[in-house]
Design an enzyme around this catalytic site. Structure first.
Site, PDB file in Angstrom:
ATOM      1  N   LYS A  19      -3.337   9.047   8.736  1.00  0.00           N
ATOM      2  CA  LYS A  19      -2.718   9.963   7.761  1.00  0.00           C
ATOM      3  C   LYS A  19      -3.261   9.703   6.359  1.00  0.00           C
ATOM      4  O   LYS A  19      -3.622  10.633   5.638  1.00  0.00           O
ATOM      5  CB  LYS A  19      -1.195   9.789   7.821  1.00  0.00           C
ATOM      6  N   GLY A  91       5.079  11.983   0.461  1.00  0.00           N
ATOM      7  CA  GLY A  91       5.012  11.176  -0.756  1.00  0.00           C
ATOM      8  C   GLY A  91       3.570  11.018  -1.218  1.00  0.00           C
ATOM      9  O   GLY A  91       3.264  11.062  -2.415  1.00  0.00           O
ATOM     10  N   SER A 160       1.872  -0.806  -4.372  1.00  0.00           N
ATOM     11  CA  SER A 160       1.867   0.549  -3.825  1.00  0.00           C
ATOM     12  C   SER A 160       0.480   1.172  -3.898  1.00  0.00           C
ATOM     13  O   SER A 160      -0.102   1.299  -4.980  1.00  0.00           O
ATOM     14  CB  SER A 160       2.859   1.425  -4.600  1.00  0.00           C
ATOM     15  N   GLN A 162      -0.082   4.228  -3.299  1.00  0.00           N
ATOM     16  CA  GLN A 162       0.027   5.560  -3.902  1.00  0.00           C
ATOM     17  C   GLN A 162      -0.047   5.485  -5.420  1.00  0.00           C
ATOM     18  O   GLN A 162      -0.705   6.301  -6.063  1.00  0.00           O
ATOM     19  CB  GLN A 162       1.331   6.232  -3.456  1.00  0.00           C
ATOM     20  N   ASP A 308       4.716   0.419   6.652  1.00  0.00           N
ATOM     21  CA  ASP A 308       5.193   1.557   7.457  1.00  0.00           C
ATOM     22  C   ASP A 308       5.534   1.152   8.890  1.00  0.00           C
ATOM     23  O   ASP A 308       6.180   1.904   9.622  1.00  0.00           O
ATOM     24  CB  ASP A 308       4.148   2.677   7.469  1.00  0.00           C
ATOM     25  N   ARG A 339      14.865   2.866   4.739  1.00  0.00           N
ATOM     26  CA  ARG A 339      14.549   2.382   6.096  1.00  0.00           C
ATOM     27  C   ARG A 339      15.210   1.054   6.413  1.00  0.00           C
ATOM     28  O   ARG A 339      15.295   0.694   7.589  1.00  0.00           O
ATOM     29  CB  ARG A 339      13.017   2.311   6.302  1.00  0.00           C
ATOM     30  N   ARG A 381       9.108   7.938  11.264  1.00  0.00           N
ATOM     31  CA  ARG A 381       8.920   6.563  11.768  1.00  0.00           C
ATOM     32  C   ARG A 381      10.212   6.031  12.397  1.00  0.00           C
ATOM     33  O   ARG A 381      10.169   5.249  13.342  1.00  0.00           O
ATOM     34  CB  ARG A 381       8.392   5.644  10.670  1.00  0.00           C
TER      35      ARG A 381
HETATM   36  O1  SPQ Z   1       3.283   9.841   2.292  1.00  0.00           O
HETATM   37  P1  SPQ Z   1       4.567   9.111   2.499  1.00  0.00           P
HETATM   38  O2  SPQ Z   1       5.675  10.073   2.768  1.00  0.00           O
HETATM   39  O3  SPQ Z   1       4.900   8.169   1.374  1.00  0.00           O
HETATM   40  O4  SPQ Z   1       4.354   8.247   3.846  1.00  0.00           O
HETATM   41  C1  SPQ Z   1       4.587   6.880   4.221  1.00  0.00           C
HETATM   42  C2  SPQ Z   1       4.816   6.918   5.798  1.00  0.00           C
HETATM   43  O5  SPQ Z   1       5.650   6.191   6.337  1.00  0.00           O
HETATM   44  O6  SPQ Z   1       4.066   7.650   6.420  1.00  0.00           O
HETATM   45  C3  SPQ Z   1       5.748   6.191   3.522  1.00  0.00           C
HETATM   46  F1  SPQ Z   1       6.870   6.750   3.650  1.00  0.00           F
HETATM   47  O7  SPQ Z   1       3.380   6.097   4.054  1.00  0.00           O
HETATM   48  C4  SPQ Z   1       2.833   5.706   2.790  1.00  0.00           C
HETATM   49  C5  SPQ Z   1       2.878   4.187   2.683  1.00  0.00           C
HETATM   50  O8  SPQ Z   1       4.178   3.678   2.807  1.00  0.00           O
HETATM   51  C6  SPQ Z   1       1.410   6.186   2.733  1.00  0.00           C
HETATM   52  C7  SPQ Z   1       0.588   5.500   1.706  1.00  0.00           C
HETATM   53  C8  SPQ Z   1      -0.716   6.055   1.320  1.00  0.00           C
HETATM   54  O9  SPQ Z   1      -1.312   6.845   2.090  1.00  0.00           O
HETATM   55  O10 SPQ Z   1      -1.213   5.684   0.232  1.00  0.00           O
HETATM   56  C9  SPQ Z   1       0.993   4.327   1.091  1.00  0.00           C
HETATM   57  C10 SPQ Z   1       2.300   3.684   1.358  1.00  0.00           C
HETATM   58  O11 SPQ Z   1       3.199   4.018   0.321  1.00  0.00           O
HETATM   59  P2  SPQ Z   1       3.295   3.159  -1.039  1.00  0.00           P
HETATM   60  O12 SPQ Z   1       4.513   3.709  -1.731  1.00  0.00           O
HETATM   61  O13 SPQ Z   1       3.462   1.743  -0.607  1.00  0.00           O
HETATM   62  O14 SPQ Z   1       2.077   3.381  -1.809  1.00  0.00           O
END
Ligand code: SPQ
Length: 422
Positions: A19, A91, A160, A162, A308, A339, A381
């Site tokens: 993903k 997200g 993070s 993201q 995750d 979660r 999940r």
């Molecule tokens: O995209 P989303 O909704 O945040 O998806 C999740 C998941 O479980 O699929 C988290 F809810 O994955 C994130 C992950 O937790 C995907 C991600 C990325 O692709 O950069 C990074 C992680 O989030 P974060 O907040 O730690 O950066």
């Protein structure tokens, strides 16, 4: 939906594309000068939301099965969307878009579903503001005023990917250097892909430096299978007696393999074979066999490498002898649902001895459990972890919503029930 019970599962599975990599391939492909071919793309709802958002900004994207062609228009080729961008449950789409859109010569509005509107966006909008960005609101809907950005040096306050990626993407548009110091190493797919595309980016341990970039050169992307989806079968194979599953073509980027380390530590009978690299990402096939698991402690630097997977790791802990402690995982509270709370509430329904802590949970495993009527909280999940948990519960179990798996693994139940069952 009643969760059908399997006994002694055997067979081969190829899980859908990663993903995180699928999102980034579309986004960076859209910003590259020319055509990007993506194969193994995850046609899950989240990645389709990313495609919709870029189409709304004038990018031509063709989807044919898991092959996607993105006709990139360059870093300055996006058009102002006519309507508010809708990111659904994703997200990643929402936060990464903030980084891209902060430096555009137009304004944009972004919103998503009810879950997205509760997820904190201040973690990206605040550091972006230090680069000159102007984003109204800390929760969706966000209003982004496109501005000229400048670089900055920033110490991240959350581990993070993201947040890191949003800042890197904004850094491509910012005058001067953008230097980001991570707390712990998080998934690095953006850095790998951008470097391959010729961006001016360097990584030194936990520090990433990115400079204003004029041009990204398109690269063909081969998306490996998502280890976060493989995780459900790794745990299923380990906990169920008389089982052996071969999971093919799994992405094993070291920033994502915390679950492999934890399952090894718990005594899982697991083998990585055919280790190789595909389009810059490490890939392997994984064999998992029934295992006698024992409890473990999970915390610190490994957390971003398995964040995750924690709901399904908690499932493994239920069937492991002894106690498993999960700590430093407070980020779980701001995912599609809280979660920590969701796992504790649903597991308690089955008679599992589990305690909620401020940053994780403690599970006393190895005791018999019974089936229950589970609630998924609309979280993909949670739904898949509960389907695995129910396999070894005495009696029947149901899920109130199985459709939410479409977010990351639309064919989950087909693959699951497609395994040979003794
Ligand atoms: O995209 P989303 O909704 O945040 O998806 C999740 C998941 O479980 O699929 C988290 F809810 O994955 C994130 C992950 O937790 C995907 C991600 C990325 O692709 O950069 C990074 C992680 O989030 P974060 O907040 O730690 O950066």
């Amino acid at each position: 939906m009643e969760i059908k019970k399997m006994r002694g599962v055997r067979g081969e599975i190829t899980v859908p594309g990663d993903k995180s990599i699928s999102h980034r391939a579309v986004m960076l492909g859209a910003l590259a000068d020319g055509v990007t071919h993506i194969s193994g793309f995850l046609k899950g709802a989240d990645c389709l939301s990313t495609i919709d958002c870029f189409r709304a900004m004038g990018i031509d994207i063709e989807v044919d099965g898991d092959n996607v062609t993105v006709h990139g228009k360059g870093l300055y080729g996006l058009e102002k969307p006519e309507k508010m961008l809708y990111t659904g449950n994703s997200g990643t789409t929402t936060r990464l878009l903030c980084g891209i859109l902060a430096g555009q010569p137009f304004d944009t509005d972004i919103t998503g579903d009810a879950s997205i509107c509760k997820r904190p966006m201040g973690r990206v909008t605040k550091p972006l503001a230090l680069m000159g960005a102007e984003i109204e609101n800390e929760y969706c809907p966000l209003h982004i005023h496109g501005k000229k950005l400048h670089g900055m040096e920033y110490n991240m306050t959350v581990a993070s990917a993201q947040v890191k990626t949003a800042l890197i993407l904004a850094g491509l548009y910012a005058e001067g250097d953008t230097i980001i110091h991570e707390i712990e190493k998080s998934r690095d797919h953006t850095e790998l892909m951008l470097s391959a595309m010729g961006a001016d980016l360097t990584v030194d341990g936990l520090t990433i430096k990115v400079c204003k970039t004029e041009k990204l050169t398109p690269q063909d992307v081969l998306v490996p299978g998502d280890i976060s989806s493989a995780a459900f079968f790794l745990v299923l194979g380990a906990i169920m007696p008389d089982s052996e599953i071969l999971i093919k073509n799994v992405g094993v980027n070291p920033t994502r393999t915390g679950i492999i380390d934890v399952l090894n530590d718990m005594g899982a009978d697991m083998e990585l074979i055919n280790e190789r690299t595909a389009a810059g990402e490490p890939v392997a096939d994984i064999i998992i066999r029934s295992s006698k698991l024992h409890g473990t402690e999970i915390g610190g630097a490994i957390i971003p490498r398995l964040i995750d997977e924690l709901p399904v790791i908690a499932t493994a802990a239920v069937f492991a002898e002894g106690t498993t402690v999960i700590r430093d995982a407070q980020e779980l509270k701001v995912k599609e649902t809280n979660r920590i709370r969701a796992v504790v509430d649903e597991f308690t329904k089955c008679g599992i001895d589990i305690e909620e802590t401020d940053d994780g949970m403690i599970i006393h495993g190895g005791k018999p459990i019974h089936g229950a009527d589970f609630v998924t909280y609309g979280d993909h999940r949670m739904a898949m972890s509960l389907a695995i948990l129910a396999q070894l519960a005495e009696g029947a179990s149901t899920l109130n919503d199985s459709k939410c798996v479409e977010v990351s693994y639309p064919t989950f139940f087909d693959d699951f029930y497609g395994l040979e069952n003794n």
